[in-house]
Design an enzyme around this catalytic site. Sequence first.
Site, PDB file in Angstrom:
ATOM      1  N   GLU A  50       0.859  -1.179   0.000  1.00  0.00           N
ATOM      2  CA  GLU A  50       0.000   0.000   0.000  1.00  0.00           C
ATOM      3  C   GLU A  50       0.897   1.230   0.000  1.00  0.00           C
ATOM      4  O   GLU A  50       1.678   1.441   0.928  1.00  0.00           O
ATOM      5  CB  GLU A  50      -0.920   0.023   1.225  1.00  0.00           C
ATOM      6  CG  GLU A  50      -2.061  -0.971   1.145  1.00  0.00           C
ATOM      7  CD  GLU A  50      -3.008  -0.865   2.335  1.00  0.00           C
ATOM      8  OE1 GLU A  50      -2.800   0.016   3.201  1.00  0.00           O
ATOM      9  OE2 GLU A  50      -3.947  -1.668   2.402  1.00  0.00           O
ATOM     10  N   ASP A  61      -6.084   9.596   9.585  1.00  0.00           N
ATOM     11  CA  ASP A  61      -4.757   9.122   9.959  1.00  0.00           C
ATOM     12  C   ASP A  61      -4.376   9.567  11.363  1.00  0.00           C
ATOM     13  O   ASP A  61      -4.689  10.683  11.786  1.00  0.00           O
ATOM     14  CB  ASP A  61      -3.708   9.641   8.968  1.00  0.00           C
ATOM     15  CG  ASP A  61      -3.903   9.079   7.579  1.00  0.00           C
ATOM     16  OD1 ASP A  61      -4.426   7.951   7.482  1.00  0.00           O
ATOM     17  OD2 ASP A  61      -3.537   9.747   6.599  1.00  0.00           O
TER      18      ASP A  61
END
Length: 279
Positions: A50, A61
């Site tokens: 990824e 995040d």
Amino acid sequence: MTTRIDTKFAELKAEGRPALVTYFMGGDPDLETSLKVMKALPKAGADVIELGMPFSDPMADGPAIQAAGLRALNAGQTLAKTLHMAAEFRKEDNTTPIVMMGYYNPIYIYGVERFLADAKASGVDGLIVVDLPSEMDAELCIPAMKAGINFIRLTTPTTDDKRLPKVLHNSSGFVYYVSMNGITGSAIADTAKVGEAVRHIKKSTDLPICVGFGVKTPEQAAAIATHADGVVVGTAIVNAIAGELDENGKAKGDPVAAATRLVHALAESVRATRLEAAQ
């Protein structure tokens, strides 16, 4: 369509083992070092990569990945450079799947049609765009499918039976089960609950289920691997890289070696788990 993602998971299923999916931020701490990390991941045991697309407002995040994105942006990383990383990687590795992960805004600014054409040409196999719900499939999901790129959706512990079919509709490649609510790297998953959730999702899809968020150690990865088709590790890898940087975000140690040591340990644990379960 059959992508490298489809091929990889079919191979792993035949081998009877789950995938190790490794996330890192493109351009962290700089383009050259980041590309070295990317090229080293498969040799260390990563099955799927990824590749993070840095963005200035990464709402999902945690602090570690936010900091990595900021370091990358400060070093001049752009979406074009992240695509370039995929293209450079493909010169040496034509089999390891690449999934670009991030937010819609940079793609929108780049231009969806242009982005998909460049992503396909660069050897990108899948996309995870965390802020595009299924109601917006026409924006990117359907065009990506037409371009031959998997569009991978996130499901969470709060995705109920009414919502799940909508999330799975037009999904391809694999399903990313977020093992807890909150931001990346925030806690440790309850493996029993993860197993229950994976079994529930599998009733509605034939796609592989990969589990991420909160997987930090080889032991945790092994525990998750007993329940899933794949384990996603991101924050721990980002932290391994960050641990080799000075206060200005520049390399003082060896970020590549730190990342690959961790990935090697994770891979050994993940692979051993399924083998033990099969005996």
